[in-house]
Every structure is written in C-alpha cells, then in structure tokens.
Motif scaffolding. Structure first.
Motif, PDB file in Angstrom:
ATOM      1  N   ASP A  71       0.793  -1.223   0.000  1.00 41.78           N
ATOM      2  CA  ASP A  71       0.000   0.000   0.000  1.00 41.78           C
ATOM      3  C   ASP A  71       0.827   1.275   0.000  1.00 41.78           C
ATOM      4  OD1 ASP A  71      -2.351   1.715   0.564  1.00 41.78           O
ATOM      5  OD2 ASP A  71      -1.479   1.856   2.556  1.00 41.78           O
ATOM      6  N   ILE A  72       2.000   1.261   0.618  1.00 34.13           N
ATOM      7  CA  ILE A  72       2.767   2.491   0.780  1.00 34.13           C
ATOM      8  C   ILE A  72       3.441   2.886  -0.528  1.00 34.13           C
ATOM      9  CG2 ILE A  72       4.664   3.616   2.005  1.00 34.13           C
ATOM     10  CD1 ILE A  72       2.148   3.064   3.676  1.00 34.13           C
ATOM     11  N   LYS A  73       3.162   4.098  -0.972  1.00 32.87           N
ATOM     12  CA  LYS A  73       3.791   4.670  -2.157  1.00 32.87           C
ATOM     13  C   LYS A  73       4.800   5.715  -1.701  1.00 32.87           C
ATOM     14  CE  LYS A  73       1.079   2.162  -4.675  1.00 32.87           C
ATOM     15  NZ  LYS A  73       0.345   1.465  -3.585  1.00 32.87           N
ATOM     16  N   VAL A  74       5.934   5.748  -2.378  1.00 33.71           N
ATOM     17  CA  VAL A  74       7.014   6.651  -1.997  1.00 33.71           C
ATOM     18  C   VAL A  74       7.176   7.732  -3.069  1.00 33.71           C
ATOM     19  CG1 VAL A  74       9.462   6.859  -1.449  1.00 33.71           C
ATOM     20  CG2 VAL A  74       8.191   4.824  -0.729  1.00 33.71           C
ATOM     21  N   PHE A  75       7.200   8.978  -2.625  1.00 34.75           N
ATOM     22  CA  PHE A  75       7.421  10.112  -3.514  1.00 34.75           C
ATOM     23  C   PHE A  75       8.789  10.715  -3.190  1.00 34.75           C
ATOM     24  CE2 PHE A  75       2.928   9.452  -3.461  1.00 34.75           C
ATOM     25  CZ  PHE A  75       2.469   9.821  -4.720  1.00 34.75           C
ATOM     26  N   VAL A  76       9.541  11.057  -4.227  1.00 38.47           N
ATOM     27  CA  VAL A  76      10.898  11.587  -4.083  1.00 38.47           C
ATOM     28  C   VAL A  76      10.871  13.085  -4.347  1.00 38.47           C
ATOM     29  CG1 VAL A  76      13.293  11.425  -4.866  1.00 38.47           C
ATOM     30  CG2 VAL A  76      11.819   9.386  -4.899  1.00 38.47           C
ATOM     31  N   CYS A  77      11.273  13.873  -3.358  1.00 40.02           N
ATOM     32  CA  CYS A  77      11.236  15.335  -3.461  1.00 40.02           C
ATOM     33  C   CYS A  77      12.649  15.899  -3.527  1.00 40.02           C
ATOM     34  CB  CYS A  77      10.542  15.933  -2.246  1.00 40.02           C
ATOM     35  SG  CYS A  77       8.954  15.187  -1.864  1.00 40.02           S
ATOM     36  N   SER A  78      12.822  16.927  -4.334  1.00 39.50           N
ATOM     37  CA  SER A  78      14.089  17.646  -4.407  1.00 39.50           C
ATOM     38  C   SER A  78      13.792  19.063  -4.869  1.00 39.50           C
ATOM     39  CB  SER A  78      15.045  16.961  -5.389  1.00 39.50           C
ATOM     40  OG  SER A  78      14.612  17.171  -6.731  1.00 39.50           O
TER      41      SER A  78
ATOM     42  N   ALA B 194      14.134  14.261  -0.109  1.00 39.61           N
ATOM     43  CA  ALA B 194      13.199  13.838   0.938  1.00 39.61           C
ATOM     44  C   ALA B 194      12.243  12.822   0.337  1.00 39.61           C
ATOM     45  CB  ALA B 194      12.424  15.025   1.498  1.00 39.61           C
ATOM     46  N   LEU B 195      11.928  11.805   1.099  1.00 37.41           N
ATOM     47  CA  LEU B 195      10.976  10.787   0.671  1.00 37.41           C
ATOM     48  C   LEU B 195       9.685  10.959   1.463  1.00 37.41           C
ATOM     49  CD1 LEU B 195      13.278   7.623   0.510  1.00 37.41           C
ATOM     50  CD2 LEU B 195      12.888   9.376  -1.235  1.00 37.41           C
ATOM     51  N   ILE B 196       8.552  10.910   0.774  1.00 38.66           N
ATOM     52  CA  ILE B 196       7.243  10.982   1.422  1.00 38.66           C
ATOM     53  C   ILE B 196       6.586   9.616   1.329  1.00 38.66           C
ATOM     54  CG2 ILE B 196       5.018  12.147   1.532  1.00 38.66           C
ATOM     55  CD1 ILE B 196       6.165  14.415  -0.057  1.00 38.66           C
ATOM     56  N   LEU B 197       6.064   9.128   2.444  1.00 37.83           N
ATOM     57  CA  LEU B 197       5.400   7.826   2.500  1.00 37.83           C
ATOM     58  C   LEU B 197       3.897   8.053   2.592  1.00 37.83           C
ATOM     59  CD1 LEU B 197       8.354   7.152   3.067  1.00 37.83           C
ATOM     60  CD2 LEU B 197       7.602   5.604   4.880  1.00 37.83           C
ATOM     61  N   VAL B 198       3.189   7.543   1.596  1.00 40.71           N
ATOM     62  CA  VAL B 198       1.752   7.776   1.481  1.00 40.71           C
ATOM     63  C   VAL B 198       1.001   6.454   1.406  1.00 40.71           C
ATOM     64  CG1 VAL B 198      -0.075   8.844   0.103  1.00 40.71           C
ATOM     65  CG2 VAL B 198       2.172   9.939   0.245  1.00 40.71           C
TER      66      VAL B 198
ATOM     67  N   THR C  49      11.391   2.896 -11.781  1.00 43.24           N
ATOM     68  CA  THR C  49      11.381   4.194 -12.443  1.00 43.24           C
ATOM     69  C   THR C  49      10.859   5.271 -11.500  1.00 43.24           C
ATOM     70  OG1 THR C  49       9.148   3.790 -13.320  1.00 43.24           O
ATOM     71  CG2 THR C  49      11.021   3.232 -14.755  1.00 43.24           C
ATOM     72  N   LEU C  50      11.095   6.513 -11.901  1.00 42.75           N
ATOM     73  CA  LEU C  50      10.511   7.671 -11.244  1.00 42.75           C
ATOM     74  C   LEU C  50       9.579   8.341 -12.240  1.00 42.75           C
ATOM     75  CD1 LEU C  50      13.568   9.348  -9.451  1.00 42.75           C
ATOM     76  CD2 LEU C  50      11.814   7.897  -8.428  1.00 42.75           C
ATOM     77  N   VAL C  51       8.352   8.602 -11.828  1.00 43.08           N
ATOM     78  CA  VAL C  51       7.374   9.275 -12.685  1.00 43.08           C
ATOM     79  C   VAL C  51       7.173  10.699 -12.168  1.00 43.08           C
ATOM     80  CG1 VAL C  51       4.991   9.307 -13.494  1.00 43.08           C
ATOM     81  CG2 VAL C  51       6.213   7.127 -13.309  1.00 43.08           C
ATOM     82  N   PRO C  52       7.504  11.715 -12.957  1.00 42.46           N
ATOM     83  CA  PRO C  52       7.330  13.096 -12.513  1.00 42.46           C
ATOM     84  C   PRO C  52       5.886  13.414 -12.166  1.00 42.46           C
ATOM     85  CG  PRO C  52       8.732  12.999 -14.460  1.00 42.46           C
ATOM     86  CD  PRO C  52       8.145  11.631 -14.285  1.00 42.46           C
ATOM     87  N   VAL C  53       5.698  14.117 -11.059  1.00 42.45           N
ATOM     88  CA  VAL C  53       4.367  14.498 -10.597  1.00 42.45           C
ATOM     89  C   VAL C  53       4.183  16.010 -10.667  1.00 42.45           C
ATOM     90  CG1 VAL C  53       2.787  14.504  -8.628  1.00 42.45           C
ATOM     91  CG2 VAL C  53       4.215  12.500  -9.079  1.00 42.45           C
ATOM     92  N   THR C  54       5.199  16.746 -10.239  1.00 41.80           N
ATOM     93  CA  THR C  54       5.136  18.208 -10.249  1.00 41.80           C
ATOM     94  C   THR C  54       6.553  18.764 -10.311  1.00 41.80           C
ATOM     95  OG1 THR C  54       4.418  20.190  -9.033  1.00 41.80           O
ATOM     96  CG2 THR C  54       5.098  18.302  -7.717  1.00 41.80           C
TER      97      THR C  54
END
Length: 208
Positions: free
Chosen positions: A89-96, A135-139, A109-114
C-alpha cells in the motif's frame, strides 16, 4: 554516469510539461553497498537533523528506494518491506529542488508528478528539512478496497521507514522520520485522492 543521470532528472523536472510517459529509468540499485551487518546497522542507526545541501546522486537514491520498498523477488513481485495482506500500500514520492516524482518499484522508475519544490511544505518551519537535498514521502493510497489504510497504513509505513533508516546508515547518510508537514498543501500539489493518507517524510543528506 551518475552525474549524467542526475542531470537528466534535473532537466526533466525543470521542463514545462510533465507527463507520465516521461518516466525516468533508475539505475540498478547497488545492493552490495548495503553490506553492513544487521547488528552494526542497528547499533549505528540514529535520527539525524544535521545535513548539508550536497546533492545525493541518482544511483544512491535508487539504492535507498529499493531498500525502502523495491522488488526483492521479481518472480513473485514481493518487496523488501512487509505489507499487510501483501497490498504493498505504501507509495514513496521523491522530493528535491527540481520537484517531485513517484517511485514505481515494479519498473524501477521515477514518474514526474510536479515541478514545484514542496520541501518548504514538508519542513513546516524546520529549516534543516527545507534544505535537505532529497526527501521521501510515504503515502498510504488505499489502491485496493481490501486495504483499510486507517488500520494498516501506519504499520506498513513503519516498515518502509525502518528500511530507509537502515539503508541510509549503511550508505553513510543522515535521515530522520518526521510526521510534521503541511499535509493539505502536499496533498493538493501531488493531486492525491481524498482516501490517501500522508504518513511520514524522510529528509536525506550527507552529515555536516
């Protein structure tokens, strides 16, 4: 090679149009760099808030993401973290500074979101978190109706968070798990469904 990969990420994230088909293929994780013994990793694991702004290369990010919740057994699709009912269930978003990408374990892969730098929303007033290069966000996204993310999401996020801690320890990086952040602003920027629950974030960087 690492520099080229990071430059590709930067150029893509700074582009005027962000499309799902512009997925960034991550380099293969260097699992051999996680060869610190479990005992040593547990002894040395700490929550660190002192980080430099030095960029973390994409190869290292790939290795941390694999440790967090990457595919450990391609034949079965199992991941490195335990998961309730194997819902993953946990999705990870990579922020920079270049924006945010969503990590796709199956394709690595990394899929651009914003292209927006949301680190100030993650920091919520804590300066070190705003300056950490990654930073990694756990959602918890509740992609499957069998998943009660109010009940299991936090547990699964804890597993992924510990994997991030141990990987950063083995790689000589600093990190800390944080629940403090502007969740409403982040949810709007990432266009998350109302059922999604933002649980934790992990600033990551080199120690001072």
């Amino acid at each position: 090679m690492k520099k080229v990969l990071f430059t590709m990420l930067a150029l893509m994230m700074m582009g005027t149009t962000v499309k799902a088909q512009d997925a960034i293929q991550l380099p293969q994780p260097e699992v051999q760099k996680l060869n610190m013994s479990l005992g040593d990793a547990l002894k040395q694991r700490r929550s660190y808030r002192d980080m430099t702004e030095q960029e973390v290369d994409l190869q290292t990010v790939s290795t941390i993401l694999w440790a967090a919740c990457g595919i450990s057994d391609p034949a079965s699709g199992k991941i490195t973290a335990p998961s309730a009912v194997n819902m993953q269930d946990i999705k990870v978003f990579v922020c920079s500074q270049y924006g945010v990408c969503r990590y796709m374990p199956k394709d690595n892969t990394l899929v651009p979101v914003t292209t927006t730098d949301i680190r100030p929303s993650l920091a919520a007033g804590q300066d070190f978190a705003k300056k950490a290069p990654v930073a990694l966000i756990l959602v918890s996204t509740k992609d499957n109706e069998r998943m009660d993310n109010n009940r299991y999401g936090g547990v699964d996020a804890g597993y992924v968070s510990q994997n991030i801690y141990l990987a950063c320890t083995a790689l000589g990086l600093h990190t800390v798990a944080r629940a403090m952040m502007d969740k409403d602003a982040i949810k709007r920027e990432l266009k998350l469904a109302d059922t999604s629950i933002i649980l934790l974030n992990h600033p990551i960087g080199f120690g001072k």
